[in-house]
Design an enzyme around this catalytic site. Structure first.
Site, PDB file in Angstrom:
ATOM      1  N   GLU A   1      67.695  14.311 -30.762  1.00 45.98           N
ATOM      2  CA  GLU A   1      67.646  14.457 -29.310  1.00 45.98           C
ATOM      3  C   GLU A   1      67.198  15.845 -28.870  1.00 45.98           C
ATOM      4  OE1 GLU A   1      70.910  11.214 -27.844  1.00 45.98           O
ATOM      5  OE2 GLU A   1      71.718  13.121 -28.486  1.00 45.98           O
TER       6      GLU A   1
ATOM      7  N   CYS B   1      66.692  22.648 -24.938  1.00 46.42           N
ATOM      8  CA  CYS B   1      67.653  22.704 -26.030  1.00 46.42           C
ATOM      9  C   CYS B   1      67.083  21.868 -27.182  1.00 46.42           C
ATOM     10  CB  CYS B   1      68.982  22.156 -25.527  1.00 46.42           C
ATOM     11  SG  CYS B   1      70.262  22.157 -26.760  1.00 46.42           S
TER      12      CYS B   1
ATOM     13  N   CYS C   1      74.354  16.849 -38.895  1.00 43.28           N
ATOM     14  CA  CYS C   1      74.784  18.198 -39.269  1.00 43.28           C
ATOM     15  C   CYS C   1      75.786  18.059 -40.404  1.00 43.28           C
ATOM     16  CB  CYS C   1      75.430  18.893 -38.063  1.00 43.28           C
ATOM     17  SG  CYS C   1      75.794  20.638 -38.367  1.00 43.28           S
TER      18      CYS C   1
ATOM     19  N   CYS D   1      82.233  20.471 -37.376  1.00 45.36           N
ATOM     20  CA  CYS D   1      83.138  21.148 -36.447  1.00 45.36           C
ATOM     21  C   CYS D   1      83.901  20.049 -35.704  1.00 45.36           C
ATOM     22  CB  CYS D   1      82.353  22.018 -35.465  1.00 45.36           C
ATOM     23  SG  CYS D   1      81.404  23.283 -36.336  1.00 45.36           S
TER      24      CYS D   1
ATOM     25  N   CYS E   1      82.889  18.705 -32.147  1.00 49.32           N
ATOM     26  CA  CYS E   1      81.470  18.434 -31.889  1.00 49.32           C
ATOM     27  C   CYS E   1      81.096  17.024 -32.316  1.00 49.32           C
ATOM     28  CB  CYS E   1      80.620  19.458 -32.648  1.00 49.32           C
ATOM     29  SG  CYS E   1      78.856  19.102 -32.587  1.00 49.32           S
TER      30      CYS E   1
ATOM     31  N   CYS F   1      76.560  20.081 -24.155  1.00 53.27           N
ATOM     32  CA  CYS F   1      76.823  20.674 -25.478  1.00 53.27           C
ATOM     33  C   CYS F   1      77.776  19.793 -26.269  1.00 53.27           C
ATOM     34  CB  CYS F   1      77.545  22.008 -25.352  1.00 53.27           C
ATOM     35  SG  CYS F   1      76.696  23.250 -24.455  1.00 53.27           S
TER      36      CYS F   1
HETATM   37  N1  SAH Z   1      74.985  24.270 -34.882  1.00 57.82           N
HETATM   38  C1  SAH Z   1      74.815  25.333 -33.999  1.00 57.82           C
HETATM   39  C2  SAH Z   1      74.006  24.981 -32.775  1.00 57.82           C
HETATM   40  C3  SAH Z   1      74.250  23.633 -32.139  1.00 57.82           C
HETATM   41  S1  SAH Z   1      75.743  23.407 -31.271  1.00 57.82           S
HETATM   42  C4  SAH Z   1      76.149  25.895 -33.593  1.00 57.82           C
HETATM   43  O1  SAH Z   1      77.172  25.295 -33.886  1.00 57.82           O
HETATM   44  O2  SAH Z   1      76.166  26.976 -33.018  1.00 57.82           O
HETATM   45  C5  SAH Z   1      75.501  24.271 -29.736  1.00 57.82           C
HETATM   46  C6  SAH Z   1      76.822  24.753 -29.105  1.00 57.82           C
HETATM   47  O3  SAH Z   1      77.572  23.657 -28.542  1.00 57.82           O
HETATM   48  C7  SAH Z   1      77.763  25.412 -30.111  1.00 57.82           C
HETATM   49  O4  SAH Z   1      78.314  26.579 -29.592  1.00 57.82           O
HETATM   50  C8  SAH Z   1      78.802  24.364 -30.281  1.00 57.82           C
HETATM   51  O5  SAH Z   1      79.971  24.893 -30.797  1.00 57.82           O
HETATM   52  C9  SAH Z   1      78.948  23.810 -28.896  1.00 57.82           C
HETATM   53  N2  SAH Z   1      79.649  22.531 -28.847  1.00 57.82           N
HETATM   54  C10 SAH Z   1      79.701  21.593 -29.792  1.00 57.82           C
HETATM   55  N3  SAH Z   1      80.465  20.553 -29.396  1.00 57.82           N
HETATM   56  C11 SAH Z   1      80.894  20.838 -28.155  1.00 57.82           C
HETATM   57  C12 SAH Z   1      81.691  20.118 -27.193  1.00 57.82           C
HETATM   58  N4  SAH Z   1      82.161  18.906 -27.440  1.00 57.82           N
HETATM   59  N5  SAH Z   1      81.922  20.700 -26.009  1.00 57.82           N
HETATM   60  C13 SAH Z   1      81.401  21.919 -25.732  1.00 57.82           C
HETATM   61  N6  SAH Z   1      80.634  22.635 -26.592  1.00 57.82           N
HETATM   62  C14 SAH Z   1      80.381  22.106 -27.798  1.00 57.82           C
HETATM   63 FE1  SF4 Z   2      77.011  21.315 -36.526  1.00 60.09          FE
HETATM   64 FE2  SF4 Z   2      78.143  20.700 -34.194  1.00 60.09          FE
HETATM   65 FE3  SF4 Z   2      79.268  22.527 -35.788  1.00 60.09          FE
HETATM   66 FE4  SF4 Z   2      76.974  23.117 -34.524  1.00 60.09          FE
HETATM   67  S1  SF4 Z   2      78.961  22.679 -33.544  1.00 60.09           S
HETATM   68  S2  SF4 Z   2      77.478  23.481 -36.667  1.00 60.09           S
HETATM   69  S3  SF4 Z   2      75.959  21.083 -34.544  1.00 60.09           S
HETATM   70  S4  SF4 Z   2      79.010  20.346 -36.243  1.00 60.09           S
END
Ligand code: SAH
Ligand code: SF4
Length: 425
Positions: free
Chosen positions: A122, A135, A142, A146, A149, A387
């Site tokens: 996406e 974005c 991934c 996390c 996420c 995000c």
């Molecule tokens: N993998 C990279 C970039 C993609 S995520 C990273 O983790 O930095 C982009 C941003 O969105 C990151 O800061 C991530 O922690 C945040 N993010 C992920 N899931 C989220 C959620 N459910 N609500 C708000 N921010 C989130």
């Molecule tokens: Fe991967 Fe989501 Fe963690 Fe970014 S926030 S490193 S996209 S699992």
């Protein structure tokens, strides 16, 4: 299928299939998008042009592809008419396939895209009054899991190629109608500022879509070089931000070889909490991460590092957390700004978003210590474009599947509307 090879990538992850720079196509032609000028010249020479010709043609074609956004060789008016079919027989100018395009009520746009070998990912465009941010995704899925996420709940399917990464930016320019016009012969003297000037919709890029960009370093670097090249997409590195969850081993190279702004997904200030919500913390701890930030090439008060901090209710959002955050940023003397992200929920997520009052209080504490700490307004939540909401594959239906289901439903309705032969008197 893309031809893939196993490449080991740094960190606590399994080797992942990585597509080569050129994905073979059934028709034998080569997609030029994602390739740098010398590689294009090489391919032209392999196809039979003498080296001088190959170099000259590569220069022209490169300009048309990346600077002007040409999608056919026929449009390349300064290339001899007879030469254009020769190119078209051997090469193609690809873009990711658009499976679905969605528009949020707040203007945010999300595209569900597909690679040539059928993997979905996406891209999101977020328009604001003074800028427009694209974005961009770096991986399909991934590896990092996390816990807050949605993308992290997908398994990694594969790294995106340079063409699939730069292709997102090119597709966005197509969709927004933002390729520079003008004549080839004045290209040399055109002012670069024209291409990033206000008045354009797409002004900034964030590598914050699906995936961890520093686990796909080479491809992300090669794609961003095309984006930053003055004769390519010509977007200044100051308008590009790469976000990492903290892949310490690759951060110095990111600064040296790409040189874009850095954003770091910090999200917690204690080992226990960060280990839980960003499992990569078990490999690279908070102190090690902040030391790498302090050493990030190019960071300064004029170009601060952004620390992203997702606000999770009763998890990482106390006054004490805010004060500890300030202490850490000061300890490492970081040119920092903090970006507070209200948690965006997704089905089955194990957390809740902090209350607006809590977020405000947290922000105030950081701000009072002299560090800017704006709260990011969630955008595109209604189309799951915010995000952390990006997720494709299994749980979501492919378009073909949706079409089939729609057809089946239409068939059922028609069958229900018509008197069934068995029920007929
Ligand atoms: N993998 C990279 C970039 C993609 S995520 C990273 O983790 O930095 C982009 C941003 O969105 C990151 O800061 C991530 O922690 C945040 N993010 C992920 N899931 C989220 C959620 N459910 N609500 C708000 N921010 C989130
Ligand atoms: Fe991967 Fe989501 Fe963690 Fe970014 S926030 S490193 S996209 S699992």
């Amino acid at each position: 299928m893309a031809d893939t090879t196993l490449m080991s990538i740094p960190g606590q992850v399994d080797p992942v299939p990585v597509a080569r720079d050129i994905t073979p196509r059934a028709d034998g032609r080569v997609d030029l998008i994602g390739l740098p000028r010398p590689r294009i010249a090489e391919l032209f020479a392999e196809a039979g042009l003498d080296p001088r010709q190959a170099k000259l043609r590569a220069k022209q074609v490169y300009h048309w592809l990346y600077h002007r956004g040409a999608t056919s060789f026929e449009a390349m008016t300064d290339i001899a008419k007879a030469m254009r079919p020769w190119l078209a027989e051997r090469f193609v100018i690809g873009r990711p396939d658009v499976v679905e395009a969605q528009h949020s009520s707040d203007g945010t746009r999300k595209w569900l895209l597909s690679t040539a070998d059928g993997h979905e990912f996406e891209m999101v465009f977020i328009p604001d009054a003074d800028r427009g941010t694209l974005c961009v995704s770096s991986q399909v899925g991934c590896t990092l899991n996390c816990r807050f996420c949605h993308t992290g709940t997908m398994r990694l399917v594969r790294n995106l190629t340079p063409g699939e990464i730069v292709g997102q930016v090119m597709l966005a320019r197509d969709a927004l109608g933002e390729w520079p016009r003008g004549r080839m012969d004045v290209a040399e003297v055109e002012d670069e500022a024209e291409y990033t000037a206000d008045g354009r919709l797409l002004t900034n890029i964030v590598m914050m879509g699906m995936g961890e960009p520093l686990y796909n370093f080479d491809n992300v670097r090669d794609a961003l070089r095309l984006v930053m090249d003055g004769d390519g997409l010509a977007l200044s590195k100051r308008r590009i931000t790469l976000s990492t969850s903290g892949v310490v081993s690759m951060m110095a190279r990111c600064g040296e070889e790409i040189g874009v702004n850095l954003a770091v997904s910090l999200h917690a200030v204690t080992k226990d909490v960060r280990d839980e919500i960003v499992p990569l913390n078990r490999k690279y701890g908070i102190e090690e991460l902040l030391a790498a930030c302090a050493a990030y090439p190019g960071a300064s008060n004029a170009r601060r590092i952004t620390f992203e901090y997702v606000m999770l209710k009763d998890k990482n959002d106390s006054d004490e957390d805010a004060r500890e955050l300030v202490r850490l940023l000061r300890k490492f003397d970081l040119p920092a700004k903090v970006n507070l992200i209200p948690f965006n929920p997704w089905p089955g997520a194990p957390y809740e978003c902090s209350s607006p009052e809590r977020i405000r209080r947290f922000s105030d504490i950081v701000f009072e210590a002299g560090i800017s700490a704006p709260v990011r307004t969630p955008r595109g939540r209604d189309i799951d474009a915010a995000c952390g909401q990006l997720k494709t594959t299994a749980q979501k239906m492919s378009r073909a599947q949706r079409d089939r289901e729609a057809q089946a439903a239409a068939g059922r309705e028609a069958a229900e509307a018509a008197p069934s032969p068995a029920a007929a008197p």
